[in-house]
Write a protein that holds these residues in place. Structure first.
Motif, mmCIF file in Angstrom:
data_model
loop_
_atom_site.group_PDB
_atom_site.id
_atom_site.type_symbol
_atom_site.label_atom_id
_atom_site.label_comp_id
_atom_site.label_asym_id
_atom_site.label_seq_id
_atom_site.Cartn_x
_atom_site.Cartn_y
_atom_site.Cartn_z
ATOM 1 N N THR A 200 0.804 -1.223 0.000
ATOM 2 C CA THR A 200 0.000 0.000 0.000
ATOM 3 C C THR A 200 0.837 1.273 0.000
ATOM 4 N N LEU A 201 1.747 1.382 0.967
ATOM 5 C CA LEU A 201 2.447 2.647 1.149
ATOM 6 C C LEU A 201 3.423 2.959 0.025
ATOM 7 N N VAL A 202 4.208 1.968 -0.388
ATOM 8 C CA VAL A 202 5.208 2.226 -1.428
ATOM 9 C C VAL A 202 4.559 2.643 -2.744
ATOM 10 N N PRO A 203 3.580 1.880 -3.268
ATOM 11 C CA PRO A 203 2.975 2.335 -4.528
ATOM 12 C C PRO A 203 2.307 3.703 -4.402
ATOM 13 N N TYR A 204 1.696 3.967 -3.246
ATOM 14 C CA TYR A 204 1.047 5.265 -3.036
ATOM 15 C C TYR A 204 2.081 6.387 -3.028
ATOM 16 N N ALA A 205 3.180 6.176 -2.292
ATOM 17 C CA ALA A 205 4.203 7.216 -2.172
ATOM 18 C C ALA A 205 4.879 7.492 -3.509
ATOM 19 N N ILE A 206 5.227 6.441 -4.233
ATOM 20 C CA ILE A 206 5.900 6.629 -5.523
ATOM 21 C C ILE A 206 5.018 7.447 -6.468
ATOM 22 N N LYS A 207 3.771 7.044 -6.585
ATOM 23 C CA LYS A 207 2.860 7.741 -7.499
ATOM 24 C C LYS A 207 2.652 9.190 -7.074
ATOM 25 N N LEU A 208 2.450 9.408 -5.779
ATOM 26 C CA LEU A 208 2.173 10.755 -5.280
ATOM 27 C C LEU A 208 3.363 11.684 -5.483
ATOM 28 N N PHE A 209 4.530 11.265 -5.003
ATOM 29 C CA PHE A 209 5.680 12.167 -5.042
ATOM 30 C C PHE A 209 6.166 12.414 -6.467
ATOM 31 N N GLN A 210 6.126 11.392 -7.308
ATOM 32 C CA GLN A 210 6.539 11.621 -8.695
ATOM 33 C C GLN A 210 5.547 12.520 -9.424
ATOM 34 N N SER A 211 4.266 12.421 -9.077
ATOM 35 C CA SER A 211 3.272 13.299 -9.711
ATOM 36 C C SER A 211 3.481 14.753 -9.316
ATOM 37 N N LYS A 212 4.131 14.975 -8.168
ATOM 38 C CA LYS A 212 4.421 16.332 -7.703
ATOM 39 C C LYS A 212 5.784 16.824 -8.190
ATOM 40 N N GLY A 213 6.462 15.992 -8.982
ATOM 41 C CA GLY A 213 7.729 16.406 -9.563
ATOM 42 C C GLY A 213 8.950 16.158 -8.713
ATOM 43 N N TYR A 214 8.803 15.376 -7.637
ATOM 44 C CA TYR A 214 9.957 15.073 -6.792
ATOM 45 C C TYR A 214 10.783 13.932 -7.392
ATOM 46 N N ASN A 215 12.085 13.971 -7.126
ATOM 47 C CA ASN A 215 12.979 12.880 -7.492
ATOM 48 C C ASN A 215 13.101 11.942 -6.299
ATOM 49 N N LEU A 216 12.840 10.655 -6.512
ATOM 50 C CA LEU A 216 12.985 9.669 -5.445
ATOM 51 C C LEU A 216 14.382 9.070 -5.560
ATOM 52 N N VAL A 217 15.238 9.419 -4.614
ATOM 53 C CA VAL A 217 16.659 9.094 -4.703
ATOM 54 C C VAL A 217 17.117 8.394 -3.429
ATOM 55 N N THR A 218 18.339 7.879 -3.463
ATOM 56 C CA THR A 218 18.905 7.306 -2.244
ATOM 57 C C THR A 218 19.210 8.425 -1.256
ATOM 58 N N MET A 219 19.365 8.032 -0.006
ATOM 59 C CA MET A 219 19.677 9.020 1.011
ATOM 60 C C MET A 219 21.004 9.719 0.723
ATOM 61 N N ALA A 220 21.983 8.962 0.225
ATOM 62 C CA ALA A 220 23.282 9.561 -0.077
ATOM 63 C C ALA A 220 23.157 10.616 -1.174
ATOM 64 N N GLU A 221 22.352 10.322 -2.205
ATOM 65 C CA GLU A 221 22.134 11.309 -3.260
ATOM 66 C C GLU A 221 21.443 12.545 -2.706
ATOM 67 N N CYS A 222 20.485 12.335 -1.829
ATOM 68 C CA CYS A 222 19.735 13.435 -1.240
ATOM 69 C C CYS A 222 20.647 14.350 -0.418
ATOM 70 N N LEU A 223 21.659 13.745 0.204
ATOM 71 C CA LEU A 223 22.579 14.500 1.049
ATOM 72 C C LEU A 223 23.817 14.978 0.297
ATOM 73 N N GLY A 224 24.047 14.418 -0.892
ATOM 74 C CA GLY A 224 25.226 14.787 -1.650
ATOM 75 C C GLY A 224 26.508 14.216 -1.091
ATOM 76 N N VAL A 225 26.439 12.977 -0.556
ATOM 77 C CA VAL A 225 27.615 12.343 0.045
ATOM 78 C C VAL A 225 27.756 10.921 -0.502
ATOM 79 N N ASP A 226 28.888 10.279 -0.189
ATOM 80 C CA ASP A 226 29.112 8.905 -0.620
ATOM 81 C C ASP A 226 28.348 7.932 0.281
ATOM 82 N N PRO A 227 27.739 6.895 -0.288
ATOM 83 C CA PRO A 227 26.961 5.957 0.525
ATOM 84 C C PRO A 227 27.811 4.953 1.293
#
Length: 555
Positions: A200-227
């Motif tokens: 339920t939550l994952v399909p809902y979140a992916i559809k919602l956030f991508q429809s709002k133009g957000y990029n769904l990225v890894t935490m390291a990408e979000c922070l701009g650091v090495d994982p």
């Protein structure tokens, strides 16, 4: 207060051997992203049975997730299914971090117990996927300056709130609040071990956030650091890969369980048989065992392409695996053109150069991953036409990135690295969407439907399958069969008397997919429905959750 994410390079017991954690500099604590328009969805407490489904949903959406794993919590990370799941998520390009070994409350642990929990988790990830994690999320969201790591942890900054959707009474409302408030970015915590997270939550979140133009990225990408602190190669499994004799879930070391300290073994070069050069290796895409990875000439810059395998052997198809290099013609290496990490970068050969990162590869299972990146050797467009030049592409775990390695030309040699080995007699096949359901033959008659039914706890001959010579057999002499050999998506599945050489009955087990050999079609859970009596079908392979299957030795 935000959920803290701690850079474990400054916390792990392995960072400074035989010294107290109190000697380290204060680590960075993160509770929000820094890059605009990025959202990092993170998942705690696994690995567990829903991991592949979550991974597949992100992959299908062109998105990435972050998983913080425990070693011994909902399951033991060294159980064979969990090892495979962790490798699968990592190969798909998702970020992997530490959630400590046992998910204990660090505010109640001694320094030695904290060190032990981080040591064991780093050791497990070094063994299974060959990485040293750079991040640790404290369990139970508790971090206390004095008790946690001898004054070496800062408290998270106040005011930055990280939604915890799986614990919310209305998680969709939490997501809506984030999406509709036009936040710059967000770092969101979920729990991988909850079924509703995957369904339920994952399909809902992916559809919602991508429809709002957000990029769904890894935490390291979000922070701009090495994982990761370091990326090496997985290790060869031994009897030491066990949760026996380690702290139970929620517990720390002590008493009969010695606290581990020091530096976990880390393999920066392949271990086991591939530590020494292995010559005369032929690589075939799983889509066609009659095709071989081929160098078009022995010149620097020559293309690496697919050609018909030469049955008598050919120097242009005979590779040598040596350390992290894959060599040909004695002095040339498989090379990423220009070292570009862009999806679609073409492959070439080039004179081998020590420490050239463009020529370093990690082989795990049946994938060939560019070491230090999240990219894999990829059969361009899935095309096995002679002359098709290979490329790199973000690791997906898909069929285009599955390779079979044989010693000697295919058909005349012995397989050394293949797709997963044949399963044992009496294997039960479950859709990952519901582990209580089993792949079932409606009867033992030719033409009987293959459907989903409740698993029979005592076992049933109508649900016990055997994988032999590319056949999935049942009732001793019946095989999983594509009705009339029709390649159209939606063709229903049946069983039929096994016939040697019948291509309608030949299947390749790759990861958690069951692919119709020689085609781009996979066994598919029709409409994703787990209702009893739902008849299975074939469908173009998508790596989606409808095509993810789990095999167990008992119902």
């Amino acid at each position: 207060m935000g959920v803290p994410l701690i850079l474990s390079a400054l916390l792990a017991a392995s960072a400074v051997q035989a010294r107290s954690l109190g000697y380290r500099a204060t680590p960075q604590v993160y509770d929000s992203c820094i890059n605009s328009n990025d959202i990092a969805l993170t998942f705690d407490d696994g690995p567990y049975i829903y991991l592949r489904s979550i991974s597949d949903q992100f992959t299908a959406a062109g998105a990435k997730a972050t998983f913080f794993f425990n070693g011994n919590n909902w399951d033991c990370i060294y159980n064979s299914d969990r090892i495979s799941d962790v490798q699968y998520a990592y190969a798909a390009g998702h970020m992997i971090g530490s959630h400590t070994w046992s998910h204990g409350d660090l505010t109640t642990f001694s320094t030695a117990q904290i060190q032990d929990g981080m040591y064991r988790m780093e050791e497990a990830l070094s063994r299974i996927i060959g990485v040293k994690p750079a991040f640790m999320r404290p369990p139970i969201r508790r971090l206390q300056r004095q008790r946690a790591v001898d004054r070496s942890c800062a408290r998270p900054k106040p005011g930055a709130v990280t939604p915890m959707a799986t614990q919310s009474r209305n998680p969709e409302a939490v997501y809506n609040d984030v999406a509709n408030s036009n936040v710059k970015n967000a770092l969101i915590l979920e729990h991988e071990t909850e079924e509703t997270t995957a369904t339920t939550l994952v399909p809902y979140a992916i559809k919602l956030f991508q429809s709002k133009g957000y990029n769904l990225v890894t935490m390291a990408e979000c922070l701009g650091v090495d994982p990761y602190q370091a990326i090496g190669v997985p290790q060869e499994q031994t009897s030491a890969w066990t949760c026996d004799g380690t702290p139970d879930p929620g517990a720390g070391c002590g008493g009969s369980i010695a606290c581990e300290t020091g530096t976990p073994v880390f393999s920066s070069a392949p271990s086991g048989p591939t530590s020494t050069p292995t010559a005369n290796q032929y690589f075939s895409p799983s889509a066609s065992s009659s095709k071989c990875l081929t160098a078009s000439s022995n010149a620097d810059g020559a293309a690496v392409e697919i050609q018909d395998c030469v049955s008598a052997g050919s120097t242009s198809q005979s590779w040598t695996v040596s350390g992290q290099s894959i060599q040909i013609f004695g002095d040339k290496c498989l090379d990423v053109t220009g070292g570009a990490e862009t999806d679609g970068t073409l492959m070439q050969i080039w004179t081998c150069t020590d420490s050239d990162s463009n020529q370093q590869w990690s082989m795990s299972g049946n994938t060939i991953q560019w070491a230090g990146t999240s990219d894999c050797l990829d059969l361009t467009n899935g095309d096995v036409t002679d002359g098709n030049i290979m490329q790199i592409w973000s690791c997906t775990g898909g069929s285009n990135q599955q390779w079979t390695r044989t010693t000697g030309p295919p058909g005349g040699g012995t397989t050394t690295t293949t797709t997963p080995p044949p399963t044992a007699t009496g294997t039960y096949i479950h859709p990952t969407a519901d582990s209580t359901k089993c792949l079932t033959a409606a009867s033992n008659a030719d033409g009987a439907a293959v459907e989903i039914e409740d698993c029979v706890s005592a076992g049933s001959t109508s649900q016990a399958w055997t994988y032999t010579n590319e056949n999935l057999q049942i009732f001793g002499n019946k095989c999983l069969d594509v009705t009339n050999g029709n390649t159209a998506s939606g063709t229903p599945m049946q069983i039929w008397t096994c016939t040697a050489g019948d291509t309608n009955q030949e299947w390749t087990l790759a990861g958690n997919t069951i692919q119709w050999s020689g085609t781009s079609n996979c066994l598919d859970l029709t409409n994703g429905a787990t209702t009893d009596g739902n008849i299975m079908q074939i469908w173009s392979c998508t790596n989606g959750p409808n095509q993810a299957w789990t095999q167990t030795s008992t119902p």
